[in-house]
Design a protein around this motif. Structure first.
Motif, PDB file in Angstrom:
ATOM      1  N   PHE A  25      -8.393 -11.538  10.354  1.00  0.00           N
ATOM      2  CA  PHE A  25      -9.233 -10.388  10.717  1.00  0.00           C
ATOM      3  C   PHE A  25      -8.375  -9.203  11.161  1.00  0.00           C
ATOM      4  N   THR A  26      -7.425  -8.834  10.320  1.00  0.00           N
ATOM      5  CA  THR A  26      -6.421  -7.830  10.695  1.00  0.00           C
ATOM      6  C   THR A  26      -6.189  -6.823   9.568  1.00  0.00           C
ATOM      7  N   LYS A  27      -6.171  -5.544   9.942  1.00  0.00           N
ATOM      8  CA  LYS A  27      -5.779  -4.491   9.011  1.00  0.00           C
ATOM      9  C   LYS A  27      -4.261  -4.351   9.023  1.00  0.00           C
ATOM     10  N   ILE A  28      -3.687  -4.069   7.862  1.00  0.00           N
ATOM     11  CA  ILE A  28      -2.253  -3.805   7.762  1.00  0.00           C
ATOM     12  C   ILE A  28      -2.063  -2.448   7.109  1.00  0.00           C
ATOM     13  N   LEU A  29      -1.289  -1.595   7.765  1.00  0.00           N
ATOM     14  CA  LEU A  29      -1.046  -0.238   7.292  1.00  0.00           C
ATOM     15  C   LEU A  29       0.455  -0.009   7.162  1.00  0.00           C
ATOM     16  N   VAL A  30       0.864   0.653   6.076  1.00  0.00           N
ATOM     17  CA  VAL A  30       2.278   0.972   5.851  1.00  0.00           C
ATOM     18  C   VAL A  30       2.476   2.474   6.023  1.00  0.00           C
ATOM     19  N   LEU A  31       3.313   2.852   6.994  1.00  0.00           N
ATOM     20  CA  LEU A  31       3.638   4.257   7.237  1.00  0.00           C
ATOM     21  C   LEU A  31       5.086   4.501   6.841  1.00  0.00           C
ATOM     22  N   PRO A  32       5.333   5.227   5.761  1.00  0.00           N
ATOM     23  CA  PRO A  32       6.721   5.483   5.351  1.00  0.00           C
ATOM     24  C   PRO A  32       7.380   6.534   6.221  1.00  0.00           C
ATOM     25  N   TYR A  33       8.645   6.308   6.553  1.00  0.00           N
ATOM     26  CA  TYR A  33       9.430   7.350   7.209  1.00  0.00           C
ATOM     27  C   TYR A  33       9.760   8.423   6.184  1.00  0.00           C
ATOM     28  N   ILE A  34      10.113   9.603   6.680  1.00  0.00           N
ATOM     29  CA  ILE A  34      10.346  10.736   5.786  1.00  0.00           C
ATOM     30  C   ILE A  34      11.419  10.429   4.756  1.00  0.00           C
ATOM     31  N   SER A  35      12.461   9.690   5.140  1.00  0.00           N
ATOM     32  CA  SER A  35      13.538   9.360   4.211  1.00  0.00           C
ATOM     33  C   SER A  35      13.091   8.375   3.147  1.00  0.00           C
ATOM     34  N   GLU A  36      11.988   7.677   3.388  1.00  0.00           N
ATOM     35  CA  GLU A  36      11.448   6.634   2.517  1.00  0.00           C
ATOM     36  C   GLU A  36      12.355   5.419   2.405  1.00  0.00           C
ATOM     37  N   GLU A  37      13.409   5.364   3.207  1.00  0.00           N
ATOM     38  CA  GLU A  37      14.245   4.170   3.242  1.00  0.00           C
ATOM     39  C   GLU A  37      13.633   3.103   4.135  1.00  0.00           C
ATOM     40  N   LEU A  38      12.835   3.534   5.097  1.00  0.00           N
ATOM     41  CA  LEU A  38      12.222   2.620   6.056  1.00  0.00           C
ATOM     42  C   LEU A  38      10.713   2.816   6.083  1.00  0.00           C
ATOM     43  N   ASN A  39      10.014   1.735   6.409  1.00  0.00           N
ATOM     44  CA  ASN A  39       8.572   1.785   6.625  1.00  0.00           C
ATOM     45  C   ASN A  39       8.262   1.261   8.022  1.00  0.00           C
ATOM     46  N   MET A  40       7.217   1.784   8.616  1.00  0.00           N
ATOM     47  CA  MET A  40       6.642   1.138   9.787  1.00  0.00           C
ATOM     48  C   MET A  40       5.369   0.450   9.323  1.00  0.00           C
ATOM     49  N   ILE A  41       5.306  -0.859   9.572  1.00  0.00           N
ATOM     50  CA  ILE A  41       4.137  -1.644   9.194  1.00  0.00           C
ATOM     51  C   ILE A  41       3.384  -2.005  10.463  1.00  0.00           C
ATOM     52  N   ILE A  42       2.101  -1.691  10.487  1.00  0.00           N
ATOM     53  CA  ILE A  42       1.279  -1.959  11.670  1.00  0.00           C
ATOM     54  C   ILE A  42       0.231  -2.998  11.321  1.00  0.00           C
ATOM     55  N   MET A  43       0.158  -4.046  12.139  1.00  0.00           N
ATOM     56  CA  MET A  43      -0.881  -5.067  12.011  1.00  0.00           C
ATOM     57  C   MET A  43      -1.855  -4.875  13.171  1.00  0.00           C
ATOM     58  N   LEU A  44      -3.064  -4.449  12.842  1.00  0.00           N
ATOM     59  CA  LEU A  44      -4.074  -4.132  13.844  1.00  0.00           C
ATOM     60  C   LEU A  44      -5.253  -5.089  13.716  1.00  0.00           C
ATOM     61  N   PRO A  45      -5.372  -6.046  14.651  1.00  0.00           N
ATOM     62  CA  PRO A  45      -6.511  -6.965  14.586  1.00  0.00           C
ATOM     63  C   PRO A  45      -7.826  -6.233  14.860  1.00  0.00           C
ATOM     64  N   ASP A  46      -8.918  -6.814  14.390  1.00  0.00           N
ATOM     65  CA  ASP A  46     -10.227  -6.298  14.775  1.00  0.00           C
ATOM     66  C   ASP A  46     -10.350  -6.351  16.298  1.00  0.00           C
ATOM     67  N   GLU A  47     -11.203  -5.513  16.852  1.00  0.00           N
ATOM     68  CA  GLU A  47     -11.269  -5.381  18.309  1.00  0.00           C
ATOM     69  C   GLU A  47     -11.624  -6.691  19.015  1.00  0.00           C
TER      70      GLU A  47
ATOM     71  N   THR B 285      14.421  -3.586   0.153  1.00  0.00           N
ATOM     72  CA  THR B 285      14.613  -5.038   0.213  1.00  0.00           C
ATOM     73  C   THR B 285      13.472  -5.740   0.933  1.00  0.00           C
ATOM     74  N   ARG B 286      12.627  -4.978   1.637  1.00  0.00           N
ATOM     75  CA  ARG B 286      11.535  -5.499   2.463  1.00  0.00           C
ATOM     76  C   ARG B 286      12.066  -6.322   3.634  1.00  0.00           C
ATOM     77  N   GLY B 287      13.335  -6.137   3.972  1.00  0.00           N
ATOM     78  CA  GLY B 287      13.918  -6.834   5.105  1.00  0.00           C
ATOM     79  C   GLY B 287      13.367  -6.298   6.417  1.00  0.00           C
ATOM     80  N   MET B 288      13.083  -7.202   7.357  1.00  0.00           N
ATOM     81  CA  MET B 288      12.549  -6.828   8.659  1.00  0.00           C
ATOM     82  C   MET B 288      13.700  -6.470   9.588  1.00  0.00           C
ATOM     83  N   LEU B 289      13.732  -5.243  10.075  1.00  0.00           N
ATOM     84  CA  LEU B 289      14.797  -4.785  10.953  1.00  0.00           C
ATOM     85  C   LEU B 289      14.423  -4.860  12.422  1.00  0.00           C
ATOM     86  N   PHE B 290      13.125  -4.790  12.706  1.00  0.00           N
ATOM     87  CA  PHE B 290      12.670  -4.776  14.096  1.00  0.00           C
ATOM     88  C   PHE B 290      11.195  -5.162  14.112  1.00  0.00           C
ATOM     89  N   CYS B 291      10.807  -5.897  15.160  1.00  0.00           N
ATOM     90  CA  CYS B 291       9.387  -6.201  15.328  1.00  0.00           C
ATOM     91  C   CYS B 291       9.056  -6.251  16.810  1.00  0.00           C
TER      92      CYS B 291
END
Length: 202
Positions: A40-62, A190-196
């Motif tokens: 029950f979670t939305k996932i959103l991908v926010l690209p950084y301006i350089s497009e080398e990195l993404n911020m991925i947000i997992m937002l559960p339903d309330e 590469t879809r490698g996780m750098l930070f969580c």
């Protein structure tokens, strides 16, 4: 445009279900997004301006506790759930709080559990590949992490904020992170996780 003009005070629900004013950032644009029904979670991908990195947000339903999502999350499921082929790109109204996270970690216990023990022992440590001195050994290993998200930090934050209750009456899908969520910084190629980490109360 001045930075302070891009944000407004919004009410954000903290982990203790109490409302508190925080600075909410807003942008209406096309982003990749999906919904994982099993958690029950939305996932959103926010690209950084350089497009080398993404911020991925997992937002559960309330009504879903963040711990429920964390218990189900494995690296394999993370790769599956964030697969770009499983996401739709659509226009969405994104509301994200400004936040800053900072943490220090003592890694000695972690490294010792990985059998890296000689490096901490004065008699057995061997750093001859780095120095001609024979008396070197590790006394402490410290890791410091720091993440700050504001208007200048991600592409998704560079827009004028408006009130949530007004904007979400439109037909455009709304992604409002006004309750606890997980976020990941990912290398886009590469879809490698750098930070969580988690944000439970901005």
């Amino acid at each position: 445009m001045a930075v302070e003009e891009r944000t407004s005070d919004e009410l954000s629900i903290s982990l203790q279900n109490e409302e508190k004013p925080v600075q909410m950032m807003f942008q209406k644009s096309a982003f990749k997004m999906t919904y994982i029904g099993e958690i029950f979670t939305k996932i959103l991908v926010l690209p950084y301006i350089s497009e080398e990195l993404n911020m991925i947000i997992m937002l559960p339903d309330e009504h879903i506790d963040l711990k429920t999502v964390e218990k189900e999350l494995t690296y394999e499921k993370y790769i599956e759930w964030t697969n770009p082929d499983m996401m739709d790109e659509e226009e969405v109204e994104v509301f994200l709080p400004q936040f800053k996270l900072q943490e220090n970690y003592d890694l000695e216990e972690v490294l010792r559990s990985l059998r890296m023990t000689d490096a901490f022992n004065e008699a057995r440590a061997d750093f001859s590949g780095m120095s001609s001195r024979r008396d070197l050994h590790l006394s402490k290993v410290v890791h410091k992490s720091f993440v700050e998200v504001n208007e200048e930090g991600t592409e998704a934050a560079a827009a004028t904020a408006c009130r949530f209750m007004v904007l979400c009456k439109s037909l455009t899908p709304c992604f409002c992170a006004d309750h606890p969520f997980l976020f990941f910084i990912q290398h886009s190629r590469t879809r490698g996780m750098l930070f969580c980490s988690r944000v439970s109360s901005p």
